[in-house]
Design a protein around this motif. Structure first.
Motif, PDB file in Angstrom:
ATOM      1  N   MET A  89       0.827  -1.205   0.000  1.00 53.42           N
ATOM      2  CA  MET A  89       0.000   0.000   0.000  1.00 53.42           C
ATOM      3  C   MET A  89       0.861   1.254   0.000  1.00 53.42           C
ATOM      4  N   LYS A  90       1.921   1.269   0.829  1.00 52.60           N
ATOM      5  CA  LYS A  90       2.810   2.431   0.888  1.00 52.60           C
ATOM      6  C   LYS A  90       3.554   2.613  -0.427  1.00 52.60           C
ATOM      7  N   ALA A  91       3.928   1.509  -1.056  1.00 45.54           N
ATOM      8  CA  ALA A  91       4.600   1.602  -2.355  1.00 45.54           C
ATOM      9  C   ALA A  91       3.658   2.196  -3.402  1.00 45.54           C
ATOM     10  N   LEU A  92       2.412   1.782  -3.388  1.00 52.62           N
ATOM     11  CA  LEU A  92       1.450   2.313  -4.348  1.00 52.62           C
ATOM     12  C   LEU A  92       1.188   3.802  -4.105  1.00 52.62           C
ATOM     13  N   LYS A  93       1.167   4.213  -2.841  1.00 55.58           N
ATOM     14  CA  LYS A  93       1.010   5.635  -2.533  1.00 55.58           C
ATOM     15  C   LYS A  93       2.201   6.428  -3.052  1.00 55.58           C
ATOM     16  N   ALA A  94       3.406   5.885  -2.870  1.00 57.48           N
ATOM     17  CA  ALA A  94       4.622   6.570  -3.324  1.00 57.48           C
ATOM     18  C   ALA A  94       4.680   6.666  -4.839  1.00 57.48           C
ATOM     19  N   GLY A  95       4.020   5.736  -5.531  1.00 60.31           N
ATOM     20  CA  GLY A  95       4.081   5.721  -6.986  1.00 60.31           C
ATOM     21  C   GLY A  95       2.935   6.415  -7.670  1.00 60.31           C
ATOM     22  N   GLU A  96       2.068   7.088  -6.914  1.00 56.32           N
ATOM     23  CA  GLU A  96       0.876   7.691  -7.520  1.00 56.32           C
ATOM     24  C   GLU A  96       1.211   8.795  -8.527  1.00 56.32           C
ATOM     25  N   GLY A  97       2.294   9.533  -8.310  1.00 61.96           N
ATOM     26  CA  GLY A  97       2.609  10.642  -9.210  1.00 61.96           C
ATOM     27  C   GLY A  97       3.566  10.287 -10.333  1.00 61.96           C
ATOM     28  N   LEU A  98       3.926   9.014 -10.448  1.00 61.58           N
ATOM     29  CA  LEU A  98       4.904   8.626 -11.459  1.00 61.58           C
ATOM     30  C   LEU A  98       4.343   8.755 -12.873  1.00 61.58           C
ATOM     31  N   LYS A  99       5.163   9.286 -13.767  1.00 68.69           N
ATOM     32  CA  LYS A  99       4.769   9.424 -15.173  1.00 68.69           C
ATOM     33  C   LYS A  99       5.685   8.616 -16.092  1.00 68.69           C
ATOM     34  N   GLU A 100       7.010   8.676 -15.853  1.00 63.55           N
ATOM     35  CA  GLU A 100       7.969   8.003 -16.727  1.00 63.55           C
ATOM     36  C   GLU A 100       8.029   6.511 -16.403  1.00 63.55           C
ATOM     37  N   PRO A 101       7.932   5.653 -17.433  1.00 63.25           N
ATOM     38  CA  PRO A 101       7.943   4.200 -17.196  1.00 63.25           C
ATOM     39  C   PRO A 101       9.206   3.687 -16.528  1.00 63.25           C
ATOM     40  N   GLY A 102      10.371   4.249 -16.839  1.00 60.56           N
ATOM     41  CA  GLY A 102      11.622   3.725 -16.311  1.00 60.56           C
ATOM     42  C   GLY A 102      12.046   4.315 -14.987  1.00 60.56           C
ATOM     43  N   LYS A 103      11.335   5.320 -14.499  1.00 59.57           N
ATOM     44  CA  LYS A 103      11.737   5.986 -13.261  1.00 59.57           C
ATOM     45  C   LYS A 103      11.195   5.223 -12.060  1.00 59.57           C
ATOM     46  N   GLU A 104      12.083   4.963 -11.099  1.00 60.06           N
ATOM     47  CA  GLU A 104      11.691   4.275  -9.871  1.00 60.06           C
ATOM     48  C   GLU A 104      11.713   5.233  -8.696  1.00 60.06           C
ATOM     49  N   VAL A 105      10.827   4.990  -7.756  1.00 55.23           N
ATOM     50  CA  VAL A 105      10.815   5.722  -6.489  1.00 55.23           C
ATOM     51  C   VAL A 105      11.220   4.751  -5.392  1.00 55.23           C
TER      52      VAL A 105
END
Length: 202
Positions: A89-105
């Motif tokens: 769940m925390k990972a999905l929250k951290a990834g909510e604003g991601l746009k670029e396919p190759g960028k990791e948070v």
């Protein structure tokens, strides 16, 4: 290094599921929790030679890829599904604003989220690992040869799509732990134990 890749066809890509009802509200993220525990947990420790990719393909967002890196993992994995689901769940929250396919948070040390697709992860894995597709109709795992860097891909309770299997054809050897359809968590546990038996004790 052992890499395990599981594609979850309906697992939610947003963090708005209920921890008290994972099977009913998350698109079966409970399956992923059991898979993670079987991949990493020992009786009194954590496997450090394991990497796990969880590929979530359910609604409402584009696919999400959550990567757990054993050598760097600092979060505590417990046998219960609820605490493991909290990490997802925390990972999905951290990834909510991601746009670029190759960028990791980086969510925590050793825990990452991105928008990578199934194909992206497979291509990335092939750069340094031999790929195997776990399937009932594959060669018995006892008859396969394994090197030091191996990767195993499998589907959730629904399996992989025909398109996924077409993509894997020619790049992944199909191996089997048995002719019956087993739970993904049981399959990864069996593979870990089998590979342990091939490695002489220190």
């Amino acid at each position: 290094m052992r890499t395990f890749i599981i594609k979850a066809n309906k697992a939610k890509t947003s963090p708005d599921f209920k921890l008290s009802d994972l099977p009913g509200t998350s698109g079966r993220i409970d399956v992923l929790c059991r898979f993670l525990n079987s991949a990493f947990l020992l009786s009194h420790g954590l496997r450090k030679n394991v990497r796990v990719w969880l590929l979530l393909y359910g609604p409402p967002n584009p696919p999400k890829a959550i990567r757990f890196e054993g050598p760097q993992l600092k979060v505590r994995l417990n046998p219960d599904e609820r605490s493991t689901a909290k990490l997802i769940m925390k990972a999905l929250k951290a990834g909510e604003g991601l746009k670029e396919p190759g960028k990791e948070v980086e969510v925590y040390p050793g825990l990452y989220v991105s928008n990578r697709t199934f194909e992206d992860v497979i291509r990335l894995t092939l750069k340094n690992s031999t790929l195997y597709y776990l399937h009932e109709e594959g060669k018995p795992i006892e008859k396969a040869s394994f090197g030091s860097n191996v990767a195993f891909v499998l589907g959730d309770h629904e399996g992989l799509s025909r398109e996924d299997e077409t993509f894997l054809a020619g790049i992944a050897e199909k191996v089997s732990v048995g002719k019956k359809s087993y739970l993904a968590s049981h399959v990864v546990a069996y593979v870990n134990i089998f590979l342990d038996s091939l490695t002489p004790p220190p």
